[in-house]
Design a protein around this motif. Structure first.
Motif, mmCIF file in Angstrom:
data_model
loop_
_atom_site.group_PDB
_atom_site.id
_atom_site.type_symbol
_atom_site.label_atom_id
_atom_site.label_comp_id
_atom_site.label_asym_id
_atom_site.label_seq_id
_atom_site.Cartn_x
_atom_site.Cartn_y
_atom_site.Cartn_z
ATOM 1 N N UNK A 24 18.667 -18.841 -16.204
ATOM 2 C CA UNK A 24 17.429 -19.455 -16.011
ATOM 3 C C UNK A 24 16.586 -19.588 -17.062
ATOM 4 N N UNK A 25 16.118 -20.634 -17.224
ATOM 5 C CA UNK A 25 14.913 -20.714 -18.194
ATOM 6 C C UNK A 25 13.535 -20.973 -17.571
ATOM 7 N N UNK A 26 12.539 -20.207 -18.148
ATOM 8 C CA UNK A 26 11.087 -20.542 -17.599
ATOM 9 C C UNK A 26 10.502 -21.368 -18.511
ATOM 10 N N UNK A 27 9.359 -22.352 -18.156
ATOM 11 C CA UNK A 27 8.896 -23.368 -18.944
ATOM 12 C C UNK A 27 7.940 -22.784 -20.301
ATOM 13 N N UNK A 28 7.640 -21.614 -20.258
ATOM 14 C CA UNK A 28 6.940 -21.132 -21.447
ATOM 15 C C UNK A 28 7.692 -20.297 -22.508
ATOM 16 N N UNK A 56 3.355 -12.989 -21.383
ATOM 17 C CA UNK A 56 3.671 -11.696 -21.784
ATOM 18 C C UNK A 56 3.828 -10.536 -20.734
ATOM 19 N N UNK A 57 3.209 -10.686 -19.566
ATOM 20 C CA UNK A 57 3.433 -9.857 -18.470
ATOM 21 C C UNK A 57 4.443 -10.232 -17.517
ATOM 22 N N UNK A 58 4.952 -11.397 -17.394
ATOM 23 C CA UNK A 58 5.812 -11.843 -16.342
ATOM 24 C C UNK A 58 7.119 -11.118 -16.232
ATOM 25 N N UNK A 59 7.170 -10.159 -15.240
ATOM 26 C CA UNK A 59 8.395 -9.517 -14.919
ATOM 27 C C UNK A 59 9.557 -9.903 -14.325
ATOM 28 N N UNK A 60 10.416 -10.475 -15.041
ATOM 29 C CA UNK A 60 11.728 -11.237 -14.841
ATOM 30 C C UNK A 60 12.599 -10.388 -13.600
ATOM 31 N N UNK A 113 4.846 -16.264 -6.770
ATOM 32 C CA UNK A 113 4.145 -15.025 -6.410
ATOM 33 C C UNK A 113 3.567 -14.298 -7.521
ATOM 34 N N UNK A 114 4.649 -13.922 -8.498
ATOM 35 C CA UNK A 114 4.431 -13.223 -9.553
ATOM 36 C C UNK A 114 3.178 -13.677 -10.413
ATOM 37 N N UNK A 115 3.471 -15.071 -10.711
ATOM 38 C CA UNK A 115 2.297 -16.070 -11.603
ATOM 39 C C UNK A 115 0.955 -15.838 -11.021
ATOM 40 N N UNK A 116 1.083 -15.919 -9.529
ATOM 41 C CA UNK A 116 -0.307 -15.823 -8.798
ATOM 42 C C UNK A 116 -0.928 -14.516 -8.834
ATOM 43 N N UNK A 117 -0.293 -13.281 -8.820
ATOM 44 C CA UNK A 117 -0.769 -12.118 -8.833
ATOM 45 C C UNK A 117 -1.201 -11.670 -10.295
ATOM 46 N N UNK A 118 -0.590 -12.237 -11.437
ATOM 47 C CA UNK A 118 -1.039 -11.742 -12.626
ATOM 48 C C UNK A 118 -2.204 -12.796 -13.120
ATOM 49 N N UNK A 121 13.111 -27.206 -11.288
ATOM 50 C CA UNK A 121 11.947 -26.568 -10.473
ATOM 51 C C UNK A 121 10.662 -26.956 -11.109
ATOM 52 N N UNK A 122 9.941 -28.091 -11.078
ATOM 53 C CA UNK A 122 8.836 -28.839 -11.916
ATOM 54 C C UNK A 122 7.525 -27.955 -11.495
ATOM 55 N N UNK A 123 6.597 -27.795 -12.084
ATOM 56 C CA UNK A 123 5.310 -27.500 -12.047
ATOM 57 C C UNK A 123 4.352 -27.690 -13.282
ATOM 58 N N UNK A 124 2.982 -27.807 -12.974
ATOM 59 C CA UNK A 124 2.306 -28.033 -14.341
ATOM 60 C C UNK A 124 1.786 -26.957 -14.848
ATOM 61 N N UNK A 125 2.123 -25.674 -14.196
ATOM 62 C CA UNK A 125 1.772 -24.518 -14.797
ATOM 63 C C UNK A 125 3.260 -24.249 -15.582
ATOM 64 N N UNK A 126 3.087 -24.141 -16.891
ATOM 65 C CA UNK A 126 4.398 -23.818 -17.713
ATOM 66 C C UNK A 126 5.178 -22.568 -16.969
ATOM 67 N N UNK A 127 4.325 -21.440 -16.675
ATOM 68 C CA UNK A 127 5.448 -20.313 -16.276
ATOM 69 C C UNK A 127 5.990 -20.566 -15.026
ATOM 70 N N UNK A 128 5.592 -21.841 -14.041
ATOM 71 C CA UNK A 128 6.193 -21.977 -12.764
ATOM 72 C C UNK A 128 7.195 -22.874 -13.066
ATOM 73 N N UNK A 129 7.721 -23.514 -14.004
ATOM 74 C CA UNK A 129 8.471 -24.249 -14.171
ATOM 75 C C UNK A 129 9.882 -23.770 -14.476
#
Length: 632
Positions: A241-245, A218-222, A193-198, A140-148
């Motif tokens: 799962x892997x996240x882009x960052x 750092x703060x992303x709550x998996x 949602x989590x990335x947006x809130x952070x 699931x791709x996105x230009x934001x690292x965290x959203x990949x």
């Protein structure tokens, strides 16, 4: 298993904790992670043979540099194909750029697939086309690292329609109704949602978007994301799962249906579907490999912090016993002993079937997964024979001559390799079950070791449909002219469909179900079939936790041995000269042999999730209505 069924997928996740230069210095190559991933996937080849995929993430790359790589294959030798593509690309880069040879920094910056975080998957698709789009990992791709988001798993959900509709309620437009898509999009939604809130929090604190990025990582709550995403999931799953960052997770269902093991030290953290795979690839002892707790996620943060967190409160553990009987590698220390124990526990029923005539009995097995149970059965048979010898010697000690004593002591249990699978022929036949004459020759037999006065005991790990037994094995064994053929299943009768990953979706394909129907007809009890259908139909529209499995009533009038006897009758034909008997393991003995894996729904109908009862009733209604369709 004498008849192939499609089944479990396998996952492999590897995180390198040290910089790539460390592995170059210690192991001679910065490709250490890729090499280990190849072994982790190849050692789980038994779990999947119609697709394989690989993904990697590079940590801390400069903007504009590619940091996610993925390759998938649906070729016949999918794992080999995946790594052939990876190696070809790496070799091309090294050949075109000699300056990369000994420079790890240049290799990481310019060569795909080299990174610190890896995810692999071997697939056995239970249904649907074997297209490349169906092969994990999904991206699931996105230009934001965290959203990949990259996702791969060993799972089936029983309530895909419900999960699909929940995505519609969230305003999404999924591209298809499949559990892999719905699960990924559900996680992806709450990740967004989590990335947006952070980000909003960072913005409120005066940080720019660029400054916010490492703070979000750092703060992303998996755990929080998984808790929200998994509400309403019903199924068996182990997903990674892997996240882009650079964050990663592995999440297991609350009943522990699907297996997950992990190991960590100061160099790596590794996760796989089977324990001996990790032991072998990294040369670590049994006790160092941990099992991921049911309902928990193993969370690996980009900074290297590793935690195990409860996502869903665990239910009664119902780990799949079929894993122990058949799917998992028998080299696992516990599984090896469990399979031997299954063979030992079934011997009393075997002895009764051969009238305790061990002198006139040849014991064998149907390759290959039943071999360990065969060893257990033969050890127990030898113990029985030794007891008889000792008792005879005690009873006749005053009259025994030296020659007679030597003769008695020399008697052993007779074992032979009788059945030999012709793998090339099996590959040629593939799924075309209509070629009866070809199917009959899937196995060759060993001539010259069976006498007409002999019983021939053949142990198999399980009997699902009985097709290969009827069309091939029993006919081939009968050519040896034994007095009787005793087919032994180290597993109990498979009576109900599975909906958590094993391809046993239709009731009418199960030989135990067919035998029960025949018994109902013979005893003028077939009205039970109509009654069960009416009860199942009346529950349509009920919530899953309100549904009762009424299909158990099909078997209720009969003792297990009555069903076994009918199966033996059905799998024999008029041209078979030998008496045919079939013996199944008892559920009680199964649990004695595999005390940590009590999932037995395919034998008992005791499904570990509410969705299982809906699936089995639906499968029955499909049978009754003549619908050739899956129940989930």
């Amino acid at each position: 298993m004498s008849e192939a069924i499609k089944h479990e997928c396998g996952i492999a996740l590897l995180r390198l904790k040290k910089p790539l230069e460390f592995y170059k210095e210690k192991y001679g190559t910065a490709f250490y992670g890729i090499q280990k991933m190849y072994l982790l996937m190849e050692k789980q080849h038994n779990r999947g043979q119609d697709g394989a995929g690989f993904a990697s993430i590079k940590l801390d790359v400069d903007p504009g540099e590619r940091y996610i790589s993925r390759v998938r294959s649906n070729q016949a030798q999918a794992i080999q194909d995946v790594f052939a593509q990876i190696n070809a690309r790496i070799n091309d880069e090294l050949t075109s750029h000699p300056e990369y040879q000994d420079n790890v920094a240049l290799q990481k910056a310019n060569i795909p697939y080299i990174g610190e975080l890896y995810l692999g998957h071997v697939r056995y698709g239970t249904f649907g086309k074997n297209s490349l789009e169906s092969v994990h990992p999904f991206l699931r791709q996105n230009n934001w690292m965290h959203r990949n988001l990259i996702l791969a798993g060993n799972f089936n959900m029983t309530n895909v329609t419900e999960l699909f509709n929940s995505l519609l309620e969230l305003g999404q437009h999924p591209k298809e109704m499949a559990d892999t898509v719905t699960v990924m999009e559900k996680i992806g939604h709450f990740l967004d949602d989590e990335v947006t809130d952070l980000y909003q929090e960072c913005k409120n604190n005066g940080l720019s978007k660029r400054e916010a990025s490492p703070v979000i990582a750092e703060k992303l709550d998996i755990a929080k994301i998984l808790k929200k995403a998994s509400r309403g999931w019903d199924g068996g799953y182990a997903m990674a799962g892997l996240l882009g960052h650079g964050d990663a997770f592995v999440f297991r269902d609350p009943a522990g249906i699907r297996p997950t093991y992990f190991y960590q030290d100061d160099e790596i953290v590794v996760v796989a579907s089977e324990r001996p795979v990790i032991q072998t690839v990294f040369n670590v002892p049994f006790e160092k490999v941990e099992e991921l707790n049911p309902g928990n996620a193993l969370i690996i943060k980009k900074n290297g912090k590793i935690t195990q967190e409860e996502i869903i409160p665990p239910t009664i553990k119902k780990a799949c016993s079929f894993e122990r009987i058949y799917f998992s590698r028998g080299s696992d220390a516990e599984i090896y002993q469990e399979r031997k124990h299954l063979g030992k526990l079934i011997l009393p029923a075997v002895l009764e079937a051969i009238d305790y005539e061990t002198d006139n009995t040849v014991f064998s097995y149907i390759p290959n997964t039943a071999e360990t149970s065969f060893y257990g059965m033969v050890e127990a048979a030898q113990d029985f024979l030794n007891q008889r010898k000792n008792q005879f010697i005690l009873d006749n000690r005053k009259t025994l001559t030296k020659e007679k004593l030597e003769q008695i002591l020399s008697v052993k249990i007779r074992t032979e390799k009788i059945a030999i699978k012709d793998a090339k022929l099996r590959t040629f036949i593939t799924e075309d079950s209509s070629r009866d004459d070809l199917v009959a020759h899937v196995y060759d037999v060993t001539y010259g070791v069976i006498k007409p006065t002999d019983n021939l005991v053949i142990i198999d790990d399980s009997i699902v449909r009985g097709t290969t037994l009827k069309m091939s094995i029993i006919k081939m064994m009968d050519r040896l002219n034994p007095k009787s053929i005793v087919i032994v299943s180290s597993a109990p009768q498979i009576r109900y469909p599975d909906c958590y990953g094993i391809d046993m979706a239709k009731l009418e394909g199960l030989v135990a179900f067919k035998a029960a129907l025949e018994l109902l007809k013979e005893r003028n009890l077939y009205h039970i079939v109509d009654e069960v259908y009416t009860k199942c139909k009346a529950q349509e529209g009920f919530k899953d936790d309100e549904i009762t499995n009424f299909v158990t009533q099909i078997y209720a009038p009969f003792q297990p041995q009555e069903v076994s006897n009918k199966i033996a009758e059905m799998l024999s034909s008029e041209d078979i000269k030998a008496e045919v008997k079939i013996i199944f393991q008892t559920v009680e003995n199964l649990h004695r042999a595999c005390p940590k894996n009590l999932g037995d729904w395919y034998f008992t109908g005791d499904y570990p999730t509410p969705g299982g009862n809906r699936v089995v009733n639906k499968a029955f209604m499909n049978f009754y209505e003549g619908k050739d369709a899956r129940a989930y």
